[in-house]
Design a protein around this motif. Structure first.
Motif, mmCIF file in Angstrom:
data_model
loop_
_atom_site.group_PDB
_atom_site.id
_atom_site.type_symbol
_atom_site.label_atom_id
_atom_site.label_comp_id
_atom_site.label_asym_id
_atom_site.label_seq_id
_atom_site.Cartn_x
_atom_site.Cartn_y
_atom_site.Cartn_z
ATOM 1 N N LEU A 74 -14.784 25.811 -21.023
ATOM 2 C CA LEU A 74 -15.900 25.517 -21.460
ATOM 3 C C LEU A 74 -17.432 25.421 -20.677
ATOM 4 O O LEU A 74 -18.425 25.785 -21.447
ATOM 5 N N VAL A 75 -16.324 24.304 -20.237
ATOM 6 C CA VAL A 75 -17.921 24.276 -19.093
ATOM 7 C C VAL A 75 -19.302 26.043 -18.492
ATOM 8 O O VAL A 75 -19.575 25.077 -17.297
ATOM 9 N N VAL A 76 -17.603 26.236 -17.608
ATOM 10 C CA VAL A 76 -17.840 27.689 -16.605
ATOM 11 C C VAL A 76 -19.166 29.057 -18.048
ATOM 12 O O VAL A 76 -19.361 28.786 -17.119
ATOM 13 N N ALA A 77 -18.100 28.302 -19.337
ATOM 14 C CA ALA A 77 -18.521 29.289 -19.705
ATOM 15 C C ALA A 77 -19.955 29.092 -20.444
ATOM 16 O O ALA A 77 -20.894 29.458 -20.904
ATOM 17 N N LEU A 78 -20.162 28.235 -20.359
ATOM 18 C CA LEU A 78 -21.883 27.318 -20.489
ATOM 19 C C LEU A 78 -22.720 27.652 -20.206
ATOM 20 O O LEU A 78 -23.899 28.031 -20.281
ATOM 21 N N ALA A 79 -22.500 28.433 -18.161
ATOM 22 C CA ALA A 79 -23.011 28.522 -17.530
ATOM 23 C C ALA A 79 -23.713 30.085 -18.009
ATOM 24 O O ALA A 79 -25.031 30.216 -18.242
ATOM 25 N N PHE A 80 -22.534 31.096 -18.255
ATOM 26 C CA PHE A 80 -23.090 32.086 -18.543
ATOM 27 C C PHE A 80 -23.659 32.092 -20.358
ATOM 28 O O PHE A 80 -24.233 33.183 -20.003
ATOM 29 N N PHE A 81 -23.276 31.616 -21.239
ATOM 30 C CA PHE A 81 -23.645 31.834 -22.093
ATOM 31 C C PHE A 81 -25.183 30.472 -22.519
ATOM 32 O O PHE A 81 -26.894 31.632 -23.279
ATOM 33 N N GLY B 149 -29.256 25.697 -15.016
ATOM 34 C CA GLY B 149 -29.095 26.358 -14.164
ATOM 35 C C GLY B 149 -29.529 27.386 -14.751
ATOM 36 O O GLY B 149 -29.393 29.111 -14.600
ATOM 37 N N GLY B 150 -27.800 28.110 -15.895
ATOM 38 C CA GLY B 150 -27.554 29.133 -16.563
ATOM 39 C C GLY B 150 -29.169 29.462 -17.040
ATOM 40 O O GLY B 150 -28.997 30.606 -17.368
ATOM 41 N N CYS B 151 -29.519 28.698 -18.062
ATOM 42 C CA CYS B 151 -30.855 29.295 -18.027
ATOM 43 C C CYS B 151 -32.074 29.905 -17.099
ATOM 44 O O CYS B 151 -33.059 30.446 -17.443
ATOM 45 N N GLY B 152 -32.169 29.177 -16.002
ATOM 46 C CA GLY B 152 -32.655 29.835 -14.792
ATOM 47 C C GLY B 152 -32.368 30.733 -14.648
ATOM 48 O O GLY B 152 -33.637 31.798 -14.102
ATOM 49 N N GLN B 153 -31.623 30.851 -14.748
ATOM 50 C CA GLN B 153 -30.373 32.416 -14.085
ATOM 51 C C GLN B 153 -31.022 33.746 -15.043
ATOM 52 O O GLN B 153 -30.903 34.419 -14.559
ATOM 53 N N GLY B 154 -30.396 33.438 -16.618
ATOM 54 C CA GLY B 154 -31.032 33.753 -17.021
ATOM 55 C C GLY B 154 -32.607 34.651 -17.227
ATOM 56 O O GLY B 154 -32.687 35.905 -17.167
#
Length: 395
Positions: free
Chosen positions: A252-259, A310-315
């Motif tokens: 889930l922690v890894v998935a959160l970055a992608f989501f 970080g995920g939001c920034g990457q998106g």
């Protein structure tokens, strides 16, 4: 109106096929600890197994990144699904480390065949005048699929039997269903050429793309580098430093970055491409800072916040980069140009990861992570400053 609805349905279905393929590429993420116990290999080996996938992607993009421009989108995507199925079979048959290498190699081949071709295919199936929304479908399918992999594997490993087999059996069934869907979708390349026309080419960019490619590539490199480290070594950090041995939580922690990346992509429509690239760099810098805090003080909440920010920034950065590059590309070169962007991105997802793996032995996981964060922080700060001084022009 009926025609638009039909094209949107086709666009979404092609995005779903894209997502299924990308799900397979991150499926092993929460399972590496189990493989380490079963086959007795080091953390460096984990990063090398992971990087084999990225190097396979780069190889395909360099050797055949424009294959779908010549052969058609569907034949290339069907070949990609075949490689994804082969990867699942390797993991189902794994009796030692060579099977993992083979599975990751085939997974990389599938992703390499899909990245440029599937992105172009989704854009071309969408109705006229809907390029912005179609770009979101393509990037959300990519990142959403990457997020579903660790989540699916983590849940099945924690709550279902046969943790090293069931995730890959489920994915194999999804790949078969995707092939049936893809078979019924139309081809979008009108002038198809024979297989002999596909040859390795020296990477080149059409003149209209060159002004936007460099800043787009910088942002993509840093974003994928952050995801590479999250995907390859965060399960080990959660287990060794935080005592989190629940596979579902790790996945889930890894998935959160992608989501979160998908959520960041949604915001591009509000901010616009030119502003989203530097804002994305700022989000990546924040995610790196939070990850540094998590490594320094062993706090799970900071790991989660790092994945979200970080995920939001990457998106933000990735969708803006893809929009700028795809919008500037001539249709007959679109898949090749998109593939070139992904070459840079996958260099980010592979080279820094191996560096972290090499440093784990002499300085430990925390020290290796902090060195990585410092290097990426310098790079993303420089990219953000460059983008503020010279905003990307998309019109």
């Amino acid at each position: 109106m009926d025609g638009d609805r039909r094209r949107w349905r086709q666009c979404v279905l092609s995005g779903a096929v894209f997502a299924v393929c990308m799900t397979g590429t991150t499926l092993p993420t929460p399972l590496y600890g189990l493989y380490q116990e079963k086959f007795s290999f080091s953390e460096l080996t984990v990063t090398v197994v992971y990087a084999v996938y990225a190097f396979a992607v780069i190889g395909v993009l360099l050797l055949a990144g424009d294959a779908s421009d010549s052969l058609g989108r569907r034949p290339v995507l069907l070949a990609g699904l075949g490689c994804a199925a082969g990867s699942a079979v390797c993991f189902l048959s794994a009796t030692g480390l060579p099977w993992l290498y083979a599975g990751r190699l085939l997974s990389g081949l599938s992703a390499g065949l899909f990245t440029g071709a599937a992105t172009a295919y989704v854009l071309e199936l969408a109705p006229e005048g809907a390029k912005a929304r179609a770009t979101f479908v393509a990037t959300a399918a990519n990142m959403g699929g990457l997020g579903c992999g660790p989540l699916l594997a983590g849940l099945l490993a924690q709550f279902a039997p046969w943790p090293l087999y069931l995730p890959f059996a489920v994915h194999l069934a999804l790949v078969a269903a995707s092939a049936a869907v893809l078979w019924r979708l139309p081809e979008t390349v009108r002038e198809r050429k024979p297989l002999s026309s596909v040859r390795p080419q020296r990477p080149s960019l059409p003149p209209p793309v060159r002004p936007v490619f460099a800043p787009a590539a910088i942002a993509s490199f840093v974003g994928f580098a952050l995801f590479g480290v999250f995907t390859s070594v965060s399960p080990a950090f959660l287990s060794e430093s935080l005592g989190v041995r629940d596979h579902a939580v790790s996945g889930l922690v890894v998935a959160l970055a992608f989501f979160s990346s998908t959520a960041g992509q949604l915001a591009v429509g509000r901010f616009g491409v030119a502003r989203s690239l530097p804002l994305g760099c700022a989000g990546l810098l924040g995610g790196l800072a939070l990850l540094a805090g998590a490594l320094r003080w062993d706090l799970l909440v900071l790991v989660v916040l790092s994945a979200l920010v970080g995920g939001c920034g990457q998106g933000l950065a990735f969708r803006a980069a893809l929009s700028a590059v795809a919008g500037a590309s001539p249709q007959e070169r679109r898949a090749a140009v998109i593939s070139a962007l992904f070459v840079v991105a996958y260099c980010g997802i592979s080279v820094p990861v191996i560096g972290v793996g090499l440093l784990v032995g002499p300085v430990g996981l925390e020290g290796a992570g902090l060195v990585f964060i410092a290097c990426m922080a310098v790079l993303v700060s420089a990219a953000g400053a460059y983008l503020l001084r010279r905003p990307v022009r998309t019109g």
